[in-house]
Design an enzyme around this catalytic site. Structure first.
Site, PDB file in Angstrom:
ATOM      1  N   THR A  76      25.038  75.040   1.807  1.00  0.00           N
ATOM      2  CA  THR A  76      23.976  75.445   2.740  1.00  0.00           C
ATOM      3  C   THR A  76      23.037  76.471   2.143  1.00  0.00           C
ATOM      4  O   THR A  76      21.827  76.445   2.421  1.00  0.00           O
ATOM      5  CB  THR A  76      24.617  75.999   4.025  1.00  0.00           C
ATOM      6  OG1 THR A  76      25.364  74.961   4.665  1.00  0.00           O
ATOM      7  CG2 THR A  76      23.564  76.511   4.986  1.00  0.00           C
ATOM      8  N   ASP A  95      31.998  74.838   4.316  1.00  0.00           N
ATOM      9  CA  ASP A  95      32.973  73.963   4.969  1.00  0.00           C
ATOM     10  C   ASP A  95      34.287  73.895   4.206  1.00  0.00           C
ATOM     11  O   ASP A  95      35.364  73.888   4.803  1.00  0.00           O
ATOM     12  CB  ASP A  95      32.403  72.552   5.149  1.00  0.00           C
ATOM     13  CG  ASP A  95      31.466  72.450   6.335  1.00  0.00           C
ATOM     14  OD1 ASP A  95      31.437  73.395   7.153  1.00  0.00           O
ATOM     15  OD2 ASP A  95      30.762  71.427   6.453  1.00  0.00           O
TER      16      ASP A  95
END
Length: 332
Positions: free
Chosen positions: A18, A97
């Site tokens: 991200t 994640d």
């Protein structure tokens, strides 16, 4: 950006995630070009003294939801190479994640490496409103520059976490990671065999996780064994219990163990750990080939199995080293 008289040299390895993603019509995707954005950000505060640093993309850049053990091998090789080239610390930029999995994996892949490695990322991409990207990147760099301890660490929002003890517990906010309050042992750390030291050639192992749940059956275990699994993390209830009155389930564990499958029990709970001999429902698991993972997290157990099996150790050696503390995953 080089501090006069400072002999430190840092390597920044960018894996995607991200922190450097860009928006597309299909959503956020990993993007190249993050080095220029990083340099532009750091140039805004020229008085900040940082060591010399270099930037390298570890290809392919990826959303960390796509992370694989094969990528862990490439990443660990890049870190070992940086150490051999004289870099005194490594910063890894990674998606959140699976960041806890990769952090644990690097802890075991880099055993004995004598430089600090810090992994970080962000919950929102750099440049968007209220992003945590630059604060995490800058904090991780400052931590390395100020002399982070040897070993692998996860840095997020001002906290330096043990890489083999933490998990992602939130999907939003600035504090997604936490060191789980797991059981710790007092254990003398063993001398590492050569196969487990950083830089050794390894293979990707077939490792799986099986959470126990009411109604679990022998077929669930057998399906994994028939698929060629080499190591299985059993996420047990409480202190390490499972269905002790299900003879077929226990027999499936025994069959897996007899075929050389490494079986390790960790707890589903956030606190505590596995003590297989407290209850009959735990001692029966041990009797059928399951070893205790103590206070290990799921992420650490998966990563440890990958390294032990991937290093070519025998099933007996794998079982032994699963129960020994290698990098603080079991003991203080």
């Amino acid at each position: 950006m080089t501090q006069a008289g400072n002999s430190q040299r840092l390597m920044v390895l960018y894996t995607g995630g991200t922190i450097g993603m860009q928006a597309t019509e299909n959503g956020l995707v990993p993007a190249s070009g993050f080095e220029a954005r990083m340099r532009a950000f750091l140039a805004q505060v020229p008085e900040r003294a940082l060591p010399e640093w270099h930037f390298c993309e570890v290809l392919p850049l990826m959303d960390s939801a796509n992370m694989t053990p094969a990528y862990w091998l490439r990443l660990s090789e890049a870190i070992v190479r940086a150490a051999e080239q004289g870099y005194t610390g490594v910063l890894v930029l990674h998606g959140t994640d699976t960041l806890a999995y990769t952090a644990a994996a690097m802890s075991f892949h880099l055993l004995g490496l004598d430089i600090p490695v810090v992994l970080t990322g962000s919950m929102l991409p750099a440049g968007v409103p209220d992003s945590d990207a630059w604060e995490n990147l800058d904090g991780a760099l400052q931590t390395l520059a100020s002399g982070a301890p040897q070993g692998v660490h996860l840095y997020f929002h001002g906290a330096l976490l043990h890489a083999a003890r933490c998990s992602k517990i939130r999907s939003v906010g600035r504090h997604p990671f936490k060191t789980l309050e797991r059981q710790r042992l007092t254990q003398h750390r063993q001398t590492l065999p050569a196969e487990l030291k950083a830089g050794q050639a390894r293979q990707v192992a077939n490792v799986a996780v099986l959470p126990l749940f009411p109604g679990i059956s022998a077929q669930h275990v057998s399906a994994l064994v028939n698929a060629g699994v080499q190591g299985l993390v059993l996420e047990c209830y409480g202190s390490g219990t499972g269905p002790s009155d299900n003879d077929a389930f226990l027999a499936s564990l025994n069959e897996a163990s007899s075929k050389g499958v490494a079986l390790i029990a960790v707890t589903q709970c956030h606190e505590g750990g596995v003590e297989l001999d407290i209850y009959e429902a735990g001692s029966k698991l041990r009797a059928y080939g399951v070893v205790s993972g103590g206070g290990m997290t799921r992420e650490a157990a998966v990563a440890k199995l990958q390294v032990l099996i991937g290093s070519g150790l025998s099933p007996e050696q794998v079982d032994y080293w699963l129960q020994q503390d290698l990098c603080g995953e079991l003991a203080e």
